[in-house]
Structure formats: C-alpha cells, structure tokens
Design a protein around this motif. Sequence first.
Motif, PDB file in Angstrom:
ATOM      1  N   CYS A  37       0.813  -1.221   0.000  1.00  0.00           N
ATOM      2  CA  CYS A  37       0.000   0.000   0.000  1.00  0.00           C
ATOM      3  C   CYS A  37       0.846   1.271   0.000  1.00  0.00           C
ATOM      4  N   ARG A  40      -7.552  -8.016  -7.101  1.00  0.00           N
ATOM      5  CA  ARG A  40      -8.476  -6.877  -6.942  1.00  0.00           C
ATOM      6  C   ARG A  40      -8.089  -5.997  -5.747  1.00  0.00           C
ATOM      7  N   ARG A  41      -7.610  -6.606  -4.671  1.00  0.00           N
ATOM      8  CA  ARG A  41      -7.173  -5.827  -3.505  1.00  0.00           C
ATOM      9  C   ARG A  41      -5.964  -4.959  -3.830  1.00  0.00           C
ATOM     10  N   HIS A  42      -5.155  -5.377  -4.776  1.00  0.00           N
ATOM     11  CA  HIS A  42      -3.934  -4.644  -5.118  1.00  0.00           C
ATOM     12  C   HIS A  42      -4.095  -3.724  -6.332  1.00  0.00           C
ATOM     13  N   TRP A 102      -7.262 -11.422  -4.553  1.00  0.00           N
ATOM     14  CA  TRP A 102      -5.936 -10.909  -4.235  1.00  0.00           C
ATOM     15  C   TRP A 102      -5.552  -9.803  -5.211  1.00  0.00           C
TER      16      TRP A 102
END
Length: 176
Positions: A106, A141-143, A139
């Motif tokens: 992030c 999509r989260r990144h 995974w």
Amino acid sequence: MSAMPRDIGPDIGLAALGEARLWLGTPYRHQASLRGVGCDCLGLLRGVWRGLYGAEPEPVPPYAATWAESAAPGTDPLTAAAARHLVPVAGATPGPGDVLLFAFRCHLPARHCAIATGDGAMIHAHDHAAVAEVALTAWWRRHLTGLFRFPEDPYEEPVATVSLTPNASMTLRTVS
C-alpha cells in the motif's frame, strides 16, 4: 518506427484485448517487448500499444526489477505514464482491453500492469512464467490501484474551448 495507427474498428477495448491475446505464451523477459520472444508486464502493454497505434508514445528508459521500490517518495512513475497516454476509467469493474495497474504494498507505487479480458480475468506477463490469461482473483483486486483504457486516437492534439461571448464559444485545435 513511425506512428501508423491501424483501423481499430468500433471498440478500442476489444481491439486491445485481441492484441493482448496475440502475446499469450510469450516467455517472460525483463525489459523485453517482442511478441513470441520475450516481454515483461510493461513490455506486453507496450506491444499492445504498438499493435494498435504504431510507434510508442515515449521512450522507456532502462529499469531494474525493483524500480518501484526505489521510486522517489511520493511518486508513482507507472501511474503517471498511464495518465499521460491512457484514459482513466471511473469505477471498479474493468472492461475488455482495459489496463490494470497494481501495487504490491500500500505504501509503494504501482509496479505491475495487465490487460483485462472483461470476464473476471486478465492477461499479464509475470516473472518466471509466459504471458497468460489468469483469473482476476480477490488478491489481484485488492492490489488494483489504477484502471485505464486505451485512447480512441492517441495522436489527436489537445483541444481548447474559448468563450467568445456568454452564449458562443469556439473550439481550437493545435496544428503543426
């Protein structure tokens, strides 16, 4: 190489997806961008651009595999380049041919890109593997940090609108 855009047809996304699928099976090679011989994720994106429009919009300097980690604080070179040449897409549902940008941490800039298929999958080049179509899992999509579309006409000059009176305006285009 000169800029020689091809006839893309009515849907830029489907044209981009078709170009990306031509790269399936291309081995991973860091900094490469030659279909069937080798490419990395950026090389795949560059190859799709060339397939759609001809010449690339700007030269890509050499980069290390860890380039994103060494980017200057507060900068995101991949996202900045995408913003210069691609069209940002609002929303979180990628369509066919959309460009996906990913950050693996992030606090770091985007360091991976792929082409969406529009049906919950993507085409990408990943180290130690050939270009493949894979699921766009939770995974990934989260990144996801950026969603862009190839432009209809990447060589169109910027347009400015000038107000002549309160009720009339004129559109200006730069001519070289």
